[in-house]
Scaffold this active site. Structure first.
Site: not given
Ligand SMILES: NC(=O)C1=CN([C@@H]2O[C@H](COP(=O)(O)OP(=O)(O)OC[C@H]3O[C@@H](n4cnc5c(N)ncnc54)[C@H](OP(=O)(O)O)[C@@H]3O)[C@@H](O)[C@H]2O)C=CC1
Ligand SMILES: O=C(O)CCC(=O)C(=O)O
Ligand SMILES: [Mg+2]
Length: 412
Positions: A156, A226, A279, A303
């Site tokens: 980001y 992740k 996820d 986000d």
């Protein structure tokens, strides 16, 4: 030349000193729906402060410019004037409307630039249910979480090179020839982005999240990452988070780890520090939201999670947020500029009003903050709502953005 008009009355907030009764608070109106929601937010907050303190406290608003309005006031291509940055620092606590970021080319995000310039490393976004708000969940009241999103690092940060540019070719060449990278599938036409994630950046964010859990009597902090795929960035975030829980908060592994727990020094209750892969986490917040409380995560995950969680309790029309450092704070809604509604006095001003409510609590003005919450609950309870709620609610009276502000003020 300066375009900022400093209010004749009012005092600066100085970090480390008592909050004055008449603080000067800079605000950025914002692009798109910013011009609709920002004045409503100011009116609601002024009314709550007046009602709560009978004139003993008052905010002196000071407009500062960024985004499209800055280009009109300062001239073409001046998106983030130096004096705006200086004022945001000098006055410490401020609030902003959303600002547009073009997709693909064009300027980089001004919202991200502000977070980076002021090192606002915590993006704090509480997600809670207000009675009566339409939700896709059977029991939305079980969604009660506070997201601590790392706000300065990750992919980001916008460190990237455009496909086929000279600089991109240099980076690809370096990766292939000096680092032995063989996995770039289409090197000639790949854009390249860099994902910096540091131990310092992770630990200051996780520290703030754990401290929040302690101060607010929360049962758990979940590190969302992740790290199975991005081992040294997202996996690092997880490992550095657990390390901090153990070294600074005395957490002990549960059943051999990696989950760990410690006793809240303020309440004696157990706080569990756990992790979830992003996820799986996104399906669990829908199916088992009650199992999650404080969430600490990286910038991009945060986000996505912010908007997904907001949807569970009624959408981004009532999703507030704060960008916080050890010195400064800029409050802002989770949503963007919703350009198709700009200038229509239509959208929900709730997110920015609730962001200002967080600002009042940050100042220690609890009574005014409570009035904001109560009056919003009453307006929604009376089914006086903007289009976003009205389209999903039986028997609602759809009112405009400004009328919703008035409905709140009438109910204080
Ligand atoms: N911090 C910031 O300043 C942010 C800026 N942005 C920027 O905003 C621009 C537009 O982004 P976009 O992806 O369209 O996302 P937005 O958040 O602006 O809007 C997406 C949708 O969310 C709903 N929505 C947003 N705000 C409100 C509100 N106040 N009341 C009710 N519903 C609302 C609307 O849904 P519906 O259509 O269903 O009515 C809207 O179409 C982009 O340039 C983006 O970069 C985005 C996020 C944050
Ligand atoms: O800066 C932008 O335009 C988007 C930022 C955003 O979506 C967010 O911070 O939630
Ligand atoms: Mg977002």
């Amino acid at each position: 030349m300066s375009h900022i008009k400093v209010p004749a009355e009012g005092q600066k907030i100085v970090p480390g000193q008592a909050i004055p009764n008449n603080p000067i608070i800079p605000f950025i109106e914002g692009d798109g729906i910013g011009a609709d929601i920002t004045p409503v937010m100011k009116d609601v907050i002024d009314a709550a402060v007046a009602k709560a303190y009978g004139g003993a406290k008052k905010i002196h608003w000071m407009e500062v410019y960024a985004g499209e309005k800055a280009t009109k006031v300062y001239g073409d291509n001046v998106w983030l004037p130096e004096e705006t940055l200086a004022a945001l620092k000098e006055y410490s606590v401020s609030i902003k409307g959303p600002m547009t970021t073009p997709v693909g080319g064009g300027i980089r995000s001004l919202n991200v630039a502000l977070r980076q310039e002021l090192d606002l490393y915590q993006c704090v976004r509480p997600v809670r249910y207000f009675n009566g708000v339409p939700s896709p969940l059977k029991d939305p009241s079980k969604t009660d979480m506070v997201i601590f999103r790392e706000n300065t690092e990750d992919i980001y940060a916008g460190i990237e090179w455009e496909a086929e540019s000279d600089n991109c070719k240099k980076v690809v060449d370096f990766l292939q020839n000096e680092m032995g990278v063989k996995k770039i599938r289409f090197p000639e036409t790949s854009g390249i982005g860099i994902k910096p994630v540091s131990k310092q950046g992770t630990q200051r964010l996780v520290r703030a999240a754990i401290q929040y859990a302690i101060d607010n009597d929360k049962p758990s902090v979940t590190l969302v990452h992740k790290g199975n795929i991005m081992k040294f960035t997202e996996g690092g975030f997880r490992d550095w988070g657990y390390e901090l829980a153990q070294t600074e908060f005395g957490a002990k592994p549960i059943d051999g780890g990696p989950w760990c727990s410690f006793q809240n020094p303020k309440t004696g209750k157990e706080i569990i520090v756990k992790d979830a892969i992003a996820d799986a986490f996104l399906q669990q917040i829908l199916l088992r939201p009650a199992e999650y409380s404080v969430i600490a995560t990286l910038n991009l995950n945060g986000d996505y999670i912010s908007d997904a969680l907001a949807a569970q309790v009624g959408g981004i029309g009532i999703a507030p947020g704060a960008n916080i450092s050890d010195q400064y704070a800029i409050f802002e809604a989770t949503h963007g500029t919703a350009p198709k509604y700009a200038g229509q006095d239509k959208v929900n001003p709730g997110s920015l009003i609730l962001s200002a409510e967080m600002m009042l609590r940050h100042l220690g003005w609890k009574e005014a903050a409570d009035l904001v919450i109560e009056s919003m609950e009453k307006a929604i309870g009376d089914k006086q709502v903007t289009y976003d709620f009205a389209r999903l609610m039986d028997g609602a009276n759809e009112i405009s953005c400004s009328a919703f502000g008035k409905a709140m003020i009438e109910r204080m």
